[in-house]
Design an enzyme around this catalytic site. Structure first.
Site, PDB file in Angstrom:
ATOM      1  N   ARG A 129       0.818  -1.233   0.000  1.00  0.00           N
ATOM      2  CA  ARG A 129       0.000   0.000   0.000  1.00  0.00           C
ATOM      3  C   ARG A 129       0.845   1.275   0.000  1.00  0.00           C
ATOM      4  O   ARG A 129       0.373   2.338   0.377  1.00  0.00           O
ATOM      5  CB  ARG A 129      -0.973   0.032   1.182  1.00  0.00           C
ATOM      6  CG  ARG A 129      -1.945  -1.122   1.185  1.00  0.00           C
ATOM      7  CD  ARG A 129      -3.160  -0.832   2.037  1.00  0.00           C
ATOM      8  NE  ARG A 129      -4.041  -1.985   2.058  1.00  0.00           N
ATOM      9  CZ  ARG A 129      -3.980  -2.953   2.954  1.00  0.00           C
ATOM     10  NH1 ARG A 129      -3.088  -2.890   3.933  1.00  0.00           N
ATOM     11  NH2 ARG A 129      -4.801  -3.969   2.900  1.00  0.00           N
ATOM     12  N   GLU A 193       7.802  18.910 -24.190  1.00  0.00           N
ATOM     13  CA  GLU A 193       7.187  19.185 -22.873  1.00  0.00           C
ATOM     14  C   GLU A 193       7.735  20.494 -22.284  1.00  0.00           C
ATOM     15  O   GLU A 193       7.039  21.167 -21.522  1.00  0.00           O
ATOM     16  CB  GLU A 193       7.422  18.019 -21.906  1.00  0.00           C
ATOM     17  CG  GLU A 193       6.804  16.683 -22.336  1.00  0.00           C
ATOM     18  CD  GLU A 193       5.314  16.523 -22.005  1.00  0.00           C
ATOM     19  OE1 GLU A 193       4.619  17.527 -21.766  1.00  0.00           O
ATOM     20  OE2 GLU A 193       4.847  15.357 -22.000  1.00  0.00           O
ATOM     21  N   GLU A 245      -4.893  17.169  -9.302  1.00  0.00           N
ATOM     22  CA  GLU A 245      -5.505  17.622 -10.555  1.00  0.00           C
ATOM     23  C   GLU A 245      -7.014  17.853 -10.427  1.00  0.00           C
ATOM     24  O   GLU A 245      -7.802  17.282 -11.166  1.00  0.00           O
ATOM     25  CB  GLU A 245      -5.209  16.623 -11.686  1.00  0.00           C
ATOM     26  CG  GLU A 245      -5.440  17.254 -13.063  1.00  0.00           C
ATOM     27  CD  GLU A 245      -4.999  16.376 -14.232  1.00  0.00           C
ATOM     28  OE1 GLU A 245      -3.835  15.958 -14.247  1.00  0.00           O
ATOM     29  OE2 GLU A 245      -5.825  16.141 -15.108  1.00  0.00           O
ATOM     30  N   HIS A 256      -2.336  16.981 -24.809  1.00  0.00           N
ATOM     31  CA  HIS A 256      -2.280  15.565 -24.453  1.00  0.00           C
ATOM     32  C   HIS A 256      -3.527  14.790 -24.867  1.00  0.00           C
ATOM     33  O   HIS A 256      -3.443  13.586 -25.099  1.00  0.00           O
ATOM     34  CB  HIS A 256      -2.030  15.408 -22.948  1.00  0.00           C
ATOM     35  CG  HIS A 256      -0.594  15.671 -22.565  1.00  0.00           C
ATOM     36  ND1 HIS A 256       0.038  16.870 -22.838  1.00  0.00           N
ATOM     37  CD2 HIS A 256       0.337  14.894 -21.951  1.00  0.00           C
ATOM     38  CE1 HIS A 256       1.286  16.813 -22.385  1.00  0.00           C
ATOM     39  NE2 HIS A 256       1.497  15.619 -21.855  1.00  0.00           N
ATOM     40  N   HIS A 260      -2.380  11.694 -26.700  1.00  0.00           N
ATOM     41  CA  HIS A 260      -2.635  10.335 -26.189  1.00  0.00           C
ATOM     42  C   HIS A 260      -3.435   9.522 -27.202  1.00  0.00           C
ATOM     43  O   HIS A 260      -3.218   8.314 -27.361  1.00  0.00           O
ATOM     44  CB  HIS A 260      -3.397  10.401 -24.862  1.00  0.00           C
ATOM     45  CG  HIS A 260      -2.526  10.779 -23.695  1.00  0.00           C
ATOM     46  ND1 HIS A 260      -3.018  11.013 -22.430  1.00  0.00           N
ATOM     47  CD2 HIS A 260      -1.184  10.958 -23.599  1.00  0.00           C
ATOM     48  CE1 HIS A 260      -2.019  11.330 -21.623  1.00  0.00           C
ATOM     49  NE2 HIS A 260      -0.906  11.300 -22.299  1.00  0.00           N
ATOM     50  N   HIS A 278       6.037   9.733 -27.025  1.00  0.00           N
ATOM     51  CA  HIS A 278       5.134  10.604 -26.258  1.00  0.00           C
ATOM     52  C   HIS A 278       5.355  12.085 -26.556  1.00  0.00           C
ATOM     53  O   HIS A 278       4.414  12.822 -26.857  1.00  0.00           O
ATOM     54  CB  HIS A 278       5.291  10.319 -24.762  1.00  0.00           C
ATOM     55  CG  HIS A 278       4.411  11.177 -23.909  1.00  0.00           C
ATOM     56  ND1 HIS A 278       3.043  11.026 -23.862  1.00  0.00           N
ATOM     57  CD2 HIS A 278       4.691  12.220 -23.087  1.00  0.00           C
ATOM     58  CE1 HIS A 278       2.522  11.930 -23.053  1.00  0.00           C
ATOM     59  NE2 HIS A 278       3.498  12.664 -22.559  1.00  0.00           N
TER      60      HIS A 278
END
Ligand code: NAD
Ligand code: GLY
Length: 373
Positions: A129, A193, A245, A256, A260, A278
């Site tokens: 976790r 980027e 976000e 994006h 994407h 990318h």
């Protein structure tokens, strides 16, 4: 001068609940004392890929063993490329942690580009976790974006980064010497980027990029370090304000939604040369986002042309690759994480340096931009 006292060129702090530092400079990987300070327990797993590990993992491992002799250290190396950022490789990474006997105070060291950083970060987020991850980015793209901010994920055949978690790193060390072995194509992908920060936050940064384009493309150390530090300051600022976000951080997705869709539609084939990587897909996507902004009357076409010219100067593609239909790309966008019950949302701009999220864009408008792109 001892390694530990070698000056770090730039230092950026990411504030918030899980605050951490980004150190940027040459030779940081060899300064294992700095990295070892962040290893709380006895176990560490170096995660890397088949291109990066042969170049940098041995030296890192040797330096870490010298700095922390009792450390139980293992390595998981995945094959390079976006098409390896999968649940299957994620499972192998967890198996490597199990094999190591990693306890809850273990650390994952993500040594590589954004693929390694995203996958290793996700494994760290899930193992017991959540254990620590230290990001050691070796691509320009990872130094300016993916290693900062705690987004981790793997791809599914149906979409990019669809399975993941927010998991902030404990520290980030961007060793700029590693950029010397980076293929030119990957350097250019990182510049996409970098341009993004100017496009969404600060047009004076676009001025700076225009003025330093040749130095950046030539791999000039000082120019690159400055571009990385400035990019990290923009990113650290927005991540500190909006770590999960819910607001402004979405602006980082400029280009994006389109990008994407291109990557997914091409089957993540960037590494084989049969598709865009990318950064390249984001370059095309940013031009499309600027053109959609102009189409909607939000921004001038001149801004879109300026963006396109800068990206082309950086040797980046700015048009949709042949063979991808507007309808297929639109269908891919519907599964983008920025879509919600109300439909597609795009990050668009009012002008260079100022972006915002726009909902309710008609499909026909998007299709028109895609068809002309
Ligand atoms: P990448 O990790 O695939 O690296 C690009 C290529 O460069 C690979 O072949 C790699 O092996 C090689 N390489 C890496 N460092 C090298 C070095 N120093 N010398 C020689 N070769 C080297 O790709 P990337 O562009 O770094 O990252 C793209 C990924 O990052 C995508 O999966 C994208 O979704 C993700 N990303 C995530 C975030 C985030 O916030 N988490 C942000 C942006 C991008
Ligand atoms: N790269 C997008 C983000 O970190 O939010």
């Amino acid at each position: 001068m001892t390694a530990a006292s070698t000056p770090v060129l730039h230092h950026v702090k990411v504030s918030g609940d899980a605050s951490y530092a980004i150190d940027i400079g040459p030779g940081l990987l060899a300064q294992a004392e700095r990295i070892a300070v962040h290893l709380r327990g006895r176990h560490a797993l170096i995660v890397s890929d088949g291109n990066v590990a042969p170049l940098y993992a041995d030296a890192l491992e040797t330096a870490l063993r010298a700095a922390k002799p009792k450390l139980a250290l293992a390595r998981y190396v995945l094959p390079p490329g976006e098409h390896e950022k999968t649940l299957a490789r994620f499972g192998e990474c967890l198996a490597a942690l199990a094999q190591l006997g990693a306890t809850r105070d273990a650390t994952v060291l993500a040594l590589g580009g954004g693929v390694v950083g995203d996958l290793a970060g996700f494994a760290a987020a899930c193992w017991m976790r959540g254990v620590d991850v230290v990001q050691l980015p070796t691509t320009l793209l990872a130094m300016v974006d993916s290693s900062v901010g705690g987004k981790t994920a793997v791809d599914l055949p149906s979409g990019k980064n669809l399975v993941g978690a927010f998991h902030a790193p404990r520290a980030v060390f961007a060793d700029t010497s590693t950029l010397r072995s980076l293929p030119a194509r990957e350097l250019r992908a990182g510049l996409a980027e970098v341009v993004k920060y100017g496009a969404i936050f600060d047009d004076t940064f676009l001025d700076w990029l225009e003025a330093h384009a040749e130095a950046l493309l030539a791999g000039d150390d000082a120019a690159l370090a400055q571009a990385i530090a400035r990019s990290c300051v923009y990113k650290a600022d927005v991540v500190a304000r909006d770590p999960y976000e819910r607001g402004d951080r979405a602006l980082l997705n400029f280009g994006h939604t389109f990008g994407h869709a291109i990557e997914t539609e091409q089957g993540y084939a960037g590494a084989t040369g049969d598709g865009l990587n990318h950064g390249e897909a984001v370059a095309v996507g940013m031009v499309l986002a600027a053109r959609l902004s102009a189409e909607l009357g939000m921004a001038s076409a001149t801004d879109a042309q300026r963006l396109r010219a800068l990206l082309e100067r950086f040797g980046l593609p700015t048009a949709i690759p042949a063979g991808l239909t507007p309808e297929a790309l639109l269908a891919r966008m519907r599964l983008d994480k920025k879509a919600d019950a109300a439909g597609l949302r795009f990050v668009l701009w009012d002008h260079a340096g100022q972006a915002r999220v726009v909902a309710g864009v008609a499909d026909e408008t998007v299709l028109r931009v895609l068809a002309s792109g």
